[in-house]
Design a protein around this motif. Structure first.
Motif, PDB file in Angstrom:
ATOM      1  N   GLN A  17      -6.395   5.623  -2.319  1.00 42.55           N
ATOM      2  CA  GLN A  17      -5.596   5.759  -3.103  1.00 42.55           C
ATOM      3  C   GLN A  17      -5.677   6.558  -4.369  1.00 42.55           C
ATOM      4  O   GLN A  17      -5.079   7.634  -4.960  1.00 42.55           O
ATOM      5  N   HIS A  67       2.308   1.968  -3.224  1.00 41.28           N
ATOM      6  CA  HIS A  67       1.433   1.825  -3.955  1.00 41.28           C
ATOM      7  C   HIS A  67       0.896   3.436  -4.080  1.00 41.28           C
ATOM      8  O   HIS A  67       0.675   3.921  -5.183  1.00 41.28           O
ATOM      9  N   GLY A  68       1.000   3.823  -2.910  1.00 42.13           N
ATOM     10  CA  GLY A  68       0.416   5.317  -2.704  1.00 42.13           C
ATOM     11  C   GLY A  68       2.016   6.289  -3.733  1.00 42.13           C
ATOM     12  O   GLY A  68       1.776   7.795  -4.088  1.00 42.13           O
ATOM     13  N   MET A 113      -5.608   1.136  -1.352  1.00 41.42           N
ATOM     14  CA  MET A 113      -4.833   0.728  -3.279  1.00 41.42           C
ATOM     15  C   MET A 113      -6.353   1.638  -3.641  1.00 41.42           C
ATOM     16  O   MET A 113      -6.604   2.329  -4.268  1.00 41.42           O
ATOM     17  N   ALA A 150       2.596   1.967 -10.488  1.00 44.32           N
ATOM     18  CA  ALA A 150       1.936   1.024  -9.606  1.00 44.32           C
ATOM     19  C   ALA A 150       0.155   0.142 -10.818  1.00 44.32           C
ATOM     20  O   ALA A 150       0.113  -0.288  -9.500  1.00 44.32           O
ATOM     21  N   ARG A 162      -1.831  -7.824  -5.354  1.00 41.85           N
ATOM     22  CA  ARG A 162      -3.358  -8.964  -5.613  1.00 41.85           C
ATOM     23  C   ARG A 162      -2.964 -10.127  -5.876  1.00 41.85           C
ATOM     24  O   ARG A 162      -3.604 -11.360  -4.882  1.00 41.85           O
ATOM     25  N   LEU A 198       0.959  -1.147   0.023  1.00 43.21           N
ATOM     26  CA  LEU A 198       0.231  -0.191   0.243  1.00 43.21           C
ATOM     27  C   LEU A 198       0.711   1.309  -0.206  1.00 43.21           C
ATOM     28  O   LEU A 198       0.941   1.464  -0.509  1.00 43.21           O
ATOM     29  N   ARG A 252      -0.180  -3.274  -8.249  1.00 43.70           N
ATOM     30  CA  ARG A 252      -1.565  -3.985  -8.068  1.00 43.70           C
ATOM     31  C   ARG A 252      -1.332  -4.923  -8.830  1.00 43.70           C
ATOM     32  O   ARG A 252      -2.527  -6.420  -7.828  1.00 43.70           O
TER      33      ARG A 252
END
Ligand SMILES: [Zn+2]
Length: 271
Positions: A140, A104-105, A137, A116, A124, A101, A120
């Motif tokens: 974000q 990703h941010g 996510m 990004a 996942r 996370l 993901r």
């Protein structure tokens, strides 16, 4: 923003490391090709650049309203490299929903939209049952105005964790937008439970009631209004709420109103 007066002032010259994304402008809200690039700010005389004032990074320049963000180009690049590689390193060392996370941010903050996206996908696969990570996510992506994958993530999060209130609210608001009010109401059923106002904001119910009324569904509008009134008795003195209830009661030909008597004086009541 740079400005010139009679050709004297400041202007940006040049565009390097250009990237474009399609997203709503944070200023005017129009969906547009937002452009980001490195440039140089110059002091100009009769539009001739005479004095370099430093490299800048223009972020999300909107062609419609011309608003954008500016950062020092070197500082921006330094921060991007430092923060992205630190977050990547942390995720590599200890992969978890939380470090995913964070990475990703960070990627989204620096507009690394494709990186990004691939993060993901891999995160996942690695943590297929972590609904909270998906919600994080999705939030974000909302902040970064990347709405399509955001909607998909909220749907996926809801399949994993149908209990999460913030997910239900997100999905319900989308259902309301597309006119699927019954589905929205079902998603928001936890807000119609007695005592819900002590734990949640009832704002989404208010939105739902307004849409019911707009569609002429006055019965449903009033059911929700009654619940709002039970939960938050003070709204019975708020003009907007009273007018809303009166409109639907009139449409249904009801003359025994649910509204309490008007208290006086009105102006000292909190709104
Ligand atoms: Zn704009």
């Amino acid at each position: 923003m740079p400005a010139t007066y009679n050709g004297v002032g400041t202007l940006y010259y040049g565009k390097r490391n250009r990237s474009v994304r399609i997203a709503p402008c944070r200023s005017c809200g129009r969906v547009a090709h937002l452009e980001s690039y490195d440039t140089r700010l110059w002091f100009v005389i009769i539009f001739i650049p005479v004095l370099p004032l430093g490299r800048k990074r223009i972020i999300d320049a909107c062609p419609a309203c011309t608003r954008h963000f500016v950062a020092g180009a070197d500082e921006y690049e330094q921060a991007r490299q430092l923060q992205v590689s630190a977050a990547q390193e942390e995720y590599r060392r200890s992969p978890s929903p939380l470090t995913a996370l964070k990475l990703h941010g960070t990627l989204l903050a620096f507009h690394e939209i494709e990186q990004a996206e691939s993060l993901r996908q891999s995160a996942r696969q690695k943590f297929p049952t972590d609904g909270e990570m998906l919600v994080g996510m999705a939030a974000q992506l909302g902040q970064a105005a990347v709405y399509e994958p955001m909607a998909e993530l909220y749907e996926a999060a809801h399949r994993l964790r149908p209990d999460l209130p913030e997910v239900r609210v997100e999905l319900a608001l989308r259902r309301i937008d597309s006119g699927r009010l019954e589905e929205a109401r079902k998603l928001l059923d936890f807000l119609e439970a007695p005592g819900a106002a002590r734990r949640h904001s009832l704002g989404p119910l208010d939105t739902l009631a307004l849409h019911y009324q707009k569609k002429g569904r006055h019965q449903e509008a009033l059911e929700i209004a009654q619940h709002l009134l039970d939960e938050l008795p003070r709204i019975g003195q708020i003009h907007r709420f009273r007018a809303f209830v009166a409109r639907s009661e009139k449409a249904l030909g009801r003359y025994d109103s649910m509204l309490p008597a008007r208290a006086f004086p009105q102006r000292v009541l909190p709104r």
